[in-house]
Design a protein around this motif. Structure first.
Motif, PDB file in Angstrom:
ATOM      1  N   LYS A 141      79.755   0.327  15.157  1.00  0.00           N
ATOM      2  CA  LYS A 141      78.327   0.429  14.822  1.00  0.00           C
ATOM      3  C   LYS A 141      78.062   0.750  13.352  1.00  0.00           C
ATOM      4  N   PRO A 142      78.732   1.744  12.755  1.00  0.00           N
ATOM      5  CA  PRO A 142      78.457   2.040  11.329  1.00  0.00           C
ATOM      6  C   PRO A 142      78.789   0.865  10.400  1.00  0.00           C
ATOM      7  N   VAL A 143      79.847   0.126  10.742  1.00  0.00           N
ATOM      8  CA  VAL A 143      80.227  -1.024   9.920  1.00  0.00           C
ATOM      9  C   VAL A 143      79.155  -2.107  10.013  1.00  0.00           C
ATOM     10  N   LEU A 144      78.641  -2.340  11.235  1.00  0.00           N
ATOM     11  CA  LEU A 144      77.586  -3.342  11.420  1.00  0.00           C
ATOM     12  C   LEU A 144      76.314  -2.942  10.688  1.00  0.00           C
ATOM     13  N   GLU A 145      76.020  -1.649  10.693  1.00  0.00           N
ATOM     14  CA  GLU A 145      74.832  -1.166   9.973  1.00  0.00           C
ATOM     15  C   GLU A 145      74.992  -1.369   8.471  1.00  0.00           C
ATOM     16  N   LEU A 146      76.204  -1.111   7.968  1.00  0.00           N
ATOM     17  CA  LEU A 146      76.475  -1.314   6.547  1.00  0.00           C
ATOM     18  C   LEU A 146      76.337  -2.792   6.183  1.00  0.00           C
ATOM     19  N   ALA A 147      76.901  -3.660   7.023  1.00  0.00           N
ATOM     20  CA  ALA A 147      76.808  -5.103   6.773  1.00  0.00           C
ATOM     21  C   ALA A 147      75.355  -5.562   6.829  1.00  0.00           C
ATOM     22  N   SER A 148      74.583  -5.001   7.770  1.00  0.00           N
ATOM     23  CA  SER A 148      73.169  -5.369   7.902  1.00  0.00           C
ATOM     24  C   SER A 148      72.371  -4.942   6.668  1.00  0.00           C
ATOM     25  N   THR A 149      72.702  -3.762   6.143  1.00  0.00           N
ATOM     26  CA  THR A 149      72.012  -3.266   4.946  1.00  0.00           C
ATOM     27  C   THR A 149      72.231  -4.211   3.766  1.00  0.00           C
ATOM     28  N   TYR A 150      73.483  -4.594   3.562  1.00  0.00           N
ATOM     29  CA  TYR A 150      73.793  -5.499   2.453  1.00  0.00           C
ATOM     30  C   TYR A 150      73.184  -6.889   2.684  1.00  0.00           C
ATOM     31  N   ARG A 151      73.145  -7.308   3.951  1.00  0.00           N
ATOM     32  CA  ARG A 151      72.592  -8.635   4.258  1.00  0.00           C
ATOM     33  C   ARG A 151      71.105  -8.679   3.894  1.00  0.00           C
ATOM     34  N   GLU A 152      70.393  -7.625   4.237  1.00  0.00           N
ATOM     35  CA  GLU A 152      68.963  -7.570   3.913  1.00  0.00           C
ATOM     36  C   GLU A 152      68.755  -7.453   2.401  1.00  0.00           C
ATOM     37  N   GLU A 153      69.649  -6.722   1.756  1.00  0.00           N
ATOM     38  CA  GLU A 153      69.516  -6.501   0.314  1.00  0.00           C
ATOM     39  C   GLU A 153      69.783  -7.791  -0.473  1.00  0.00           C
ATOM     40  N   LEU A 154      70.789  -8.554  -0.044  1.00  0.00           N
ATOM     41  CA  LEU A 154      71.179  -9.755  -0.784  1.00  0.00           C
ATOM     42  C   LEU A 154      70.374 -10.986  -0.372  1.00  0.00           C
ATOM     43  N   GLY A 155      69.963 -11.055   0.896  1.00  0.00           N
ATOM     44  CA  GLY A 155      69.198 -12.216   1.380  1.00  0.00           C
ATOM     45  C   GLY A 155      69.975 -13.512   1.234  1.00  0.00           C
ATOM     46  N   ASP A 156      69.281 -14.573   0.786  1.00  0.00           N
ATOM     47  CA  ASP A 156      69.920 -15.884   0.622  1.00  0.00           C
ATOM     48  C   ASP A 156      70.955 -15.894  -0.499  1.00  0.00           C
ATOM     49  N   THR A 157      70.876 -14.907  -1.371  1.00  0.00           N
ATOM     50  CA  THR A 157      71.813 -14.848  -2.494  1.00  0.00           C
ATOM     51  C   THR A 157      73.256 -14.776  -2.006  1.00  0.00           C
ATOM     52  N   TYR A 158      73.461 -14.082  -0.866  1.00  0.00           N
ATOM     53  CA  TYR A 158      74.824 -13.896  -0.366  1.00  0.00           C
ATOM     54  C   TYR A 158      75.490 -15.237  -0.058  1.00  0.00           C
ATOM     55  N   ARG A 159      74.833 -16.061   0.760  1.00  0.00           N
ATOM     56  CA  ARG A 159      75.439 -17.349   1.134  1.00  0.00           C
ATOM     57  C   ARG A 159      75.615 -18.236  -0.100  1.00  0.00           C
ATOM     58  N   ASN A 160      74.611 -18.258  -0.982  1.00  0.00           N
ATOM     59  CA  ASN A 160      74.713 -19.072  -2.201  1.00  0.00           C
ATOM     60  C   ASN A 160      75.895 -18.641  -3.064  1.00  0.00           C
ATOM     61  N   ASP A 161      76.048 -17.309  -3.211  1.00  0.00           N
ATOM     62  CA  ASP A 161      77.164 -16.795  -4.019  1.00  0.00           C
ATOM     63  C   ASP A 161      78.505 -17.165  -3.398  1.00  0.00           C
ATOM     64  N   LEU A 162      78.580 -17.100  -2.073  1.00  0.00           N
ATOM     65  CA  LEU A 162      79.831 -17.395  -1.378  1.00  0.00           C
ATOM     66  C   LEU A 162      80.209 -18.863  -1.552  1.00  0.00           C
ATOM     67  N   SER A 185     102.683 -15.864  -1.776  1.00  0.00           N
ATOM     68  CA  SER A 185     102.359 -14.832  -2.765  1.00  0.00           C
ATOM     69  C   SER A 185     100.960 -14.305  -2.493  1.00  0.00           C
ATOM     70  N   LYS A 186     100.752 -13.026  -2.806  1.00  0.00           N
ATOM     71  CA  LYS A 186      99.423 -12.448  -2.605  1.00  0.00           C
ATOM     72  C   LYS A 186      98.518 -12.873  -3.747  1.00  0.00           C
ATOM     73  N   LYS A 187      97.447 -13.557  -3.405  1.00  0.00           N
ATOM     74  CA  LYS A 187      96.492 -14.037  -4.407  1.00  0.00           C
ATOM     75  C   LYS A 187      95.083 -13.640  -3.994  1.00  0.00           C
ATOM     76  N   THR A 188      94.237 -13.353  -4.969  1.00  0.00           N
ATOM     77  CA  THR A 188      92.818 -13.183  -4.681  1.00  0.00           C
ATOM     78  C   THR A 188      92.218 -14.574  -4.568  1.00  0.00           C
ATOM     79  N   VAL A 189      91.771 -14.901  -3.372  1.00  0.00           N
ATOM     80  CA  VAL A 189      91.361 -16.282  -3.123  1.00  0.00           C
ATOM     81  C   VAL A 189      90.031 -16.593  -3.793  1.00  0.00           C
ATOM     82  N   LEU A 190      88.998 -15.787  -3.512  1.00  0.00           N
ATOM     83  CA  LEU A 190      87.657 -16.065  -4.026  1.00  0.00           C
ATOM     84  C   LEU A 190      87.183 -14.936  -4.928  1.00  0.00           C
ATOM     85  N   HIS A 191      86.563 -15.311  -6.036  1.00  0.00           N
ATOM     86  CA  HIS A 191      85.992 -14.341  -6.966  1.00  0.00           C
ATOM     87  C   HIS A 191      84.472 -14.443  -6.874  1.00  0.00           C
ATOM     88  N   THR A 192      83.877 -13.593  -6.044  1.00  0.00           N
ATOM     89  CA  THR A 192      82.421 -13.630  -5.876  1.00  0.00           C
ATOM     90  C   THR A 192      81.754 -12.779  -6.953  1.00  0.00           C
TER      91      THR A 192
END
Length: 726
Positions: free
Chosen positions: A261-282, A196-203
């Motif tokens: 390239k645009p996808v990597l730039e988008l991911a890089s932008t969010y990575r810099e914006e979230l910092g350590d918060t991203y890994r902790n939230d995950l 069944s299709k389930k949303t696995v993680l709720h970040t």
């Protein structure tokens, strides 16, 4: 028609990726991946599914060992690939990378995730991460017998509903649930059951939006690209292997380096914006989801006696003060049982092989008019050495290994690693080195291979260079024999069994101390750096299956090690006979070599015979004592290793003592040989394994010569101190 062509292309791409990963998909109808945490019984499930239809090798381009097997069900052939045990797919250790890449790139038809039913919440972390990659998952709730013993009840239907995948309760050791698992895997592979299709993680909102936007950007590049959400998570963490796979069109033929390239730039932008918060939230999202699922499907009573007993045992055996004395006491008990129990079968075997069969072979060769050199080569050389290995090694190994295996199956050995972890960190090494060192007590080559579980290259190298200080299988019989003959004779009748045990325990502990010292020395000189952090999971205590343990330890350890010893003993015996009977200037080559090595040997408290024996025995530690005895028999007066040696080789302890004493041995000599047995070069198998693991001649040379340097220094100091006080 166009659709069929596209499908054919997809199948070809999948087949090529499987082939790259070392999996020949054309030999089976379906490919199954078997994943799970360590200590969940994954290997038992693998064995239960495949039986004897399995083989091992290495992953292409990796040092990580792979195990493959096959089974048939309802007319279909399934190939099952046992992935390395791992706790997570979020880090970059080699084991985790292999497991992740196979699930992602190999695209198995079904991924079976094995979890410990008594530790479900901890194990669900890996399940949720795999579900982010693929929904084609079957959850195997293994060790249900342990869960019942701990009064844990699991609502399998609720768990299956919450995860959206089939769940099978099993206890692989007793084959409980294995038929149901086979049926479910078949249904999932053939499409009769679909997840069944389930949303696995709720970040959290901010992190969740970032992941969704990167995933949406990937979907726009290729709407057919699967698991875009998980790929987005990896791009957010700048996972180089995933980036490379996308750039090289390994995951999608529509995505190349320029489009990404645009996808990597988008991911890089969010990575810099979230910092350590991203890994902790995950991480928090994973554990929160695990806790939520367990709360809805698992009930337990932690007040039950089994929980209290396990905790009470752990409070004692892992205690900061009492943990070490208990560890040494248990080792002492195992050695005492081994020493006492091995005497009688060893005497019986030596009487049979050397007292009865040896004279029979000699008289048979004489009646068949064998030339003296052929009789000597085959019987006095090859047979004598082989018979000595069997009579000396088989009894102690047949007792020691089952006892050691019982402690392992009971769950005590991980507690030993837990106790040692703190000291390894203090020495600047990795805590997992405690596990690889423990593995080295069985076989140093296996201990070296086990260092693959250490992520840090620096700390892995330290573990490799120091593993030889663990007494391996081939050196235990040497320690036990010499301690019994020479040190046991110093005590009264009551202490004749206790003193040898204490002596061997002291040598084993000395090896552990050298491991700590060398780890500290390397981490502060050639291999500087801070020690890494790791979490060691302690498995539950499990009552061992006595007969199964006896059988597997005898087959998998005793006979395999004995077989290896015999393989090396036969040619070593032939070499010893040849150098003992080939004369140069009126004297055998062996005597020339012994006389040349004598000054060096005597200077450090050994002799030329011992040094030559260790040179001849480089292929295997198991043949050191037989080699010493054959060369000593030559030195004490026989012109070759012949009939006189045959009488001396009737291998009771008293006759061995007479032979060695006739060769000039004293108690000091025996002590030095015990020390040198601990501190000398690794066997050829371990040396080769070190080279394969490090890929470096420099570090292989260090690992080979450093113990020899220690051995020379320790034996020299022991001799000087002994002579000073005597």
């Amino acid at each position: 028609m166009k659709m069929n062509t596209m499908c054919d292309v997809c199948e070809l791409n999948a087949s090529a990726k499987l082939k790259k990963l070392g999996d020949a998909a054309d030999r089976s109808d379906y490919t199954i991946a078997l994943a799970g945490n360590p200590n969940t019984g994954k290997s038992t499930v693998f064995n239960a599914l495949t039986g004897l239809k399995q083989h091992t090798g290495n992953w292409p381009g990796k040092t990580v060992v792979r195990a493959e097997g096959s089974f048939s069900y309802d007319g279909r052939k399934f190939k099952i690939v046992d992935l390395p045990g791992t706790y997570s797919l979020l880090s970059t250790s080699e084991d985790e990378e292999v497991a992740r890449d196979f699930v992602l790139f190999g695209k198995p038809d079904v991924t079976v995730v094995v979890v410990d039913a008594s530790r479900l919440q901890r194990n669900l972390s890996l399940v949720l991460q795999i579900l982010e990659i693929t929904p084609r998952v079957v959850l195997c709730l293994n060790l249900m017998d342990e869960a019942r013993r701990h009064h844990i009840t699991i609502d399998v239907r609720t768990l299956s509903r919450d995860l959206g995948i089939p769940v099978v309760a099993a206890s692989a050791r007793s084959k409980e649930g294995i038929p149901e698992l086979l049926k479910t895997v078949h249904q999932m592979a053939t499409g009769s059951v679909w997840p069944s299709k389930k949303t696995v993680l709720h970040t959290p909102d901010k992190t969740g939006r970032a992941i969704d936007e990167v995933a949406h950007a990937l979907s726009e590049l290729d709407p057919a690209l699967p698991n875009t959400r998980w790929l987005a998570m990896r791009l957010m963490e700048e996972d180089s292997s995933i980036i490379t796979a996308l750039q090289k069109e390994e995951l999608s033929p529509k995505i190349d380096e320029e489009k990404l390239k645009p996808v990597l730039e988008l991911a890089s932008t969010y990575r810099e914006e979230l910092g350590d918060t991203y890994r902790n939230d995950l991480v928090e999202a994973i554990y929160a989801r695990s806790a939520q699922i367990v709360k809805g499907s698992v009930a337990s009573d932690t007040s039950q006696r089994s929980f209290r007993v396990d905790r009470a045992i752990d409070n004692i055996v892992t205690h900061k003060i009492w943990g070490f004395p208990i560890m040494f006491l248990l080792l002492g008990i195992v050695l005492w049982i081994t020493i006492v129990g091995a005497n009688y079968p060893s005497q019986w075997l030596s009487g049979l092989l050397l007292g009865n069969i040896y004279p029979f072979l000699k008289s048979g060769a004489q009646s068949l008019n064998f030339p003296w050199w052929l009789s000597g080569f085959l019987i006095d050389g090859v047979y004598m050495s082989t018979a000595w290995v069997v009579s000396v090694m088989l009894p102690p190994m047949a007792i020691f290994f089952p006892l050691f295996t019982l402690l392992e199956d009971f769950g005590y050995l991980p507690r030993v690693a837990f106790n040692l972890d703190r000291i390894f960190k203090t020495a600047g090494a990795h805590g997992k080195q405690a596990l690889t060192m423990t593995m080295g007590f069985g076989c140093n080559a296996a201990g070296v291979v086990a260092t693959r579980i250490i992520n840090s290259p620096r700390e892995k190298l330290i573990a490799i260079l120091t593993n030889n200080f663990s007494l391996c299988n081939g050196r235990w019989p040497t320690q036990i024999l010499l301690a019994t003959i020479f040190l046991g004779a110093l005590a009264s009748h009551g202490g004749a069994q206790v003193i040898p045990v204490l002596a061997v325990v002291c040598v084993a502990v000395l090896g552990i101390l050298f491991t700590f010292f060398t780890s500290w020395l390397l981490s502060n000189t050639l291999l500087k750096g801070a020690s890494s952090f790791f979490t060691l999971e302690l498995p539950p205590y499990r009552p061992p299956k006595l007969w199964q343990t006896l059988y597997t330890s005898f087959i998998d350890r005793t006979l395999i090690i004995l077989g290896r010893a015999v393989v090396f003993a036969a040619p070593a015996g032939a070499i010893i006979w040849l150098i003992s009977n080939i004369n140069v200037s009126g004297q055998s080559v062996a005597l020339w070599l012994i006389q040349g090595l004598d000054p060096v040997g005597l200077f450090i408290g050994l002799n030329g015979v011992i040094l030559l024996a260790y040179i001849v025995a480089i292929p295997a530690n198991e043949i050191v004592i037989p080699t010493i005895l054959m060369l000593t028999a030559l030195v004490v007066g026989s012109t070759g290793v012949g009939n006189e040696a045959g009488v001396l080789f009737e291998a009771s302890d008293s006759q061995v003592a007479v032979l060695l004493q006739a060769g000039g041995w004293t108690t000091l000599t025996a002590v030095n040989v015990m020390l040198f047995s601990l501190l000398h070069n690794p066997c050829s198998t371990t040396i080769y394994t070190i080279y394969k693991e490090t890929g470096s001649r420099k570090w292989t040379t260090v690992a080979t010569l450093l113990p020899v340097l220690y051995g020379v220094i320790v034996c020299f100091l022991c001799t000087r101190i002994w002579n000073y006080f005597s």
